[in-house]
Design an enzyme around this catalytic site. Structure first.
Site: not given
Ligand code: GBH
Length: 481
Positions: A26, A83, A129, A175-176, A315, A317, A385, A433, A440-441
């Site tokens: 990233q 990290r 990762h 990671n995840e 991690n 969110y 994160e 994070w 962002e992938w």
């Molecule tokens: C993390 O992934 C990653 O470790 C990091 O690299 C990334 O930049 C960061 O979060 C921010 O996204 O179908 O509702 O789950 C978090 C995992 C997976 C969360 C995909 C969002 C899509 C929406 N992510 N997910 S949902």
């Protein structure tokens, strides 16, 4: 629901550590510089660019060539921890245990680690990762061949412990793993992009991938504890992610669904890894023979390594509602027959939306998740994160005046304070994070998660208000008790 709660700046322990997190693909760029090999993310972004908004990590933040500046930035923010992840294909371009080592790649991470330590910033290193070397994918499908992957991953981990372990004292294996399995091998929105449309057997493949990740984690933990920990004295664990899930309605079916969803998300990996036991009962009953079996030797390895665990890397969110589906599960269901949403049966939103639809501000769910994890695993927790992009964060002025983020971070830190002092949970650290805006992938460079703004045209870094807020709030919060 987070809409109108005031930020209270509640206290945190004196020794609570704060840091910033990133991942190699990233931020690094320099995608073929100094002998780096290709990873599955290079292939994923270049083969079909529409999967990543036409963008890729070829240049990203060019961190590879701007390490000194970025370490200086962190130092000015007074972070305790950085990290970051190591790019496997930078160290071993073809990825395998018999392939050559790229000393220039080793030198890059040595330089980064030394510069961090010179500024008294503690490195926390993620071995994986998401950027598997393309070589191991081409040869045997990476995670699809458990024995081959495990052997190559052990070799790579050993290289990292040997070269960096004198100075790195905290390691993360993966990671995840949930995201690697489901998003990489079921929905296909992340590399290597396997999905039903591509002919993947989505009924079984994600669970095989998860199995490989669990066993590879355990064998690398064993390797570290036996051969390196006695002299290096560090710790090693894994980072698991999950939303928190609240029931969609007060019906018993929805209450059960919320619990089951967490077991499918976290228990899938957490139960074998931290409890040294089989997958959760709910998963066995929904997935039946789709879920692989652990042999007795494997269970023994899991039991042994479960007791050497040091912390739970979390991690997190956002929070969602979980609703039990009335119809029978789809043949390739991966949720425990649950539908997720951001609005409940009464039309109440889980919290204010960020710059991404899936990410809403819901600090109360965060506190509940810390409780759920603590009750199940009884391990100290490190938040590895947490963060968000702001709504409408496209222009520099909006980005730097990042009020939504400041509020989000403030409320999530208040939730940690409550978890520590009211719920008596040992939460030891918080890594935002991310250090800076980055790739962002599948969403490309659109969503900006950084506390430092990056202008992708000039690569200029500008700290946002939230960076200043974090620096100051940690200073204040840690002085209060
Ligand atoms: C993390 O992934 C990653 O470790 C990091 O690299 C990334 O930049 C960061 O979060 C921010 O996204 O179908 O509702 O789950 C978090 C995992 C997976 C969360 C995909 C969002 C899509 C929406 N992510 N997910 S949902």
């Amino acid at each position: 629901t987070g809409h109108d709660l005031p930020v209270e700046n509640l206290p945190l322990p004196k020794d609570f550590s704060w840091g910033a997190a990133t991942a190699a693909y990233q931020i690094e760029g320099a995608v073929s510089q100094d002998g780096k090999g290709k990873s599955i993310w290079d292939t994923f972004t270049h083969l079909e660019p529409s999967r990543t908004n036409g963008e890729n990590g070829d240049i990203a933040c060019d961190h590879y060539n701007r390490v000194a500046e970025d370490v200086g930035l962190m130092s000015s923010l007074w972070v305790d921890v950085y990290r970051f992840s190591i790019s496997w294909s930078r160290l071993i371009p073809l990825g395998g245990r018999n392939d050559p080592i790229n000393e220039k790649g080793v030198a890059f991470y040595n330089g980064l680690i030394d510069q961090l330590l010179a500024k008294r910033i503690k490195p926390v290193v993620t071995l994986y990762h998401w950027d598997a070397p393309q070589g191991i994918y081409d040869r045997y499908g990476a995670f699809l061949n458990t024995a081959e992957f495990k052997a190559d991953y052990e070799h790579y981990a050993r290289l990292c412990f040997t070269r960096f372990g004198d100075r790195v004292k905290t390691w993360v294996t993966f990671n995840e793993p949930y995201i690697i399995s489901i998003f990489g091998h079921h929905s296909g929105v992340l590399a290597p992009g396997h999905c039903a449309e591509m002919g993947t057997d989505t009924k079984t493949e994600p669970w095989r991938v998860g199995h490989t990740l669990i066993l590879s984690h355990a064998s690398v933990v064993q390797l570290y504890t036996k051969e390196f920990q006695p002299s290096q004295a560090g710790t090693i664990s894994i980072v698991l992610n999950s939303h928190f899930y609240k029931p969609y309605s007060s019906s018993q079916a929805d209450v059960d669904a919320a619990q089951r969803r967490l077991e499918f998300y976290i228990g899938w990996f957490g139960d074998p890894i931290f409890l040294g036991q089989d997958y959760p009962v709910s998963m066995r009953s929904y997935l039946g023979s789709r879920l692989p079996q652990f042999t007795s030797d494997e269970l023994q390895l899991l039991q042994q390594t479960a007791s050497s665990k040091a912390f739970y890397g979390m991690n997190h969110y956002s929070t969602k509602y979980a609703r039990a589906l009335p119809s029978p599960p789809a043949a390739d269901d991966w949720t425990g027959n649950i539908e997720e949403s951001s609005v409940n049966s009464e039309g109440i939103e889980i919290g204010p939306v960020s710059g991404l639809q899936w990410l809403r501000m819901a600090p109360e769910g965060f506190r509940k998740l810390m409780n759920w994890v603590w009750n199940r695993y009884r391990l100290p927790i490190i938040i590895t994160e947490n963060g968000c992009p702001c709504p409408g964060e496209t222009q520099l002025e909006v980005a730097v005046n990042d009020e939504y983020r400041e509020r989000y971070l403030g409320l999530y830190l208040d939730a940690i304070s409550r978890a520590i002092y009211e719920d008596k949970i040992p939460v030891q650290g918080y890594y935002v994070w991310s250090l800076m805006d980055n790739f962002e992938w599948s969403a490309g460079y659109g969503p900006r998660f950084g506390i430092v703004h990056v202008d992708y045209a000039t690569l200029k870094r500008t700290p946002k208000n939230s960076a200043k807020y974090l620096k100051e709030t940690f200073q204040k919060r840690r002085q209060q008790l």
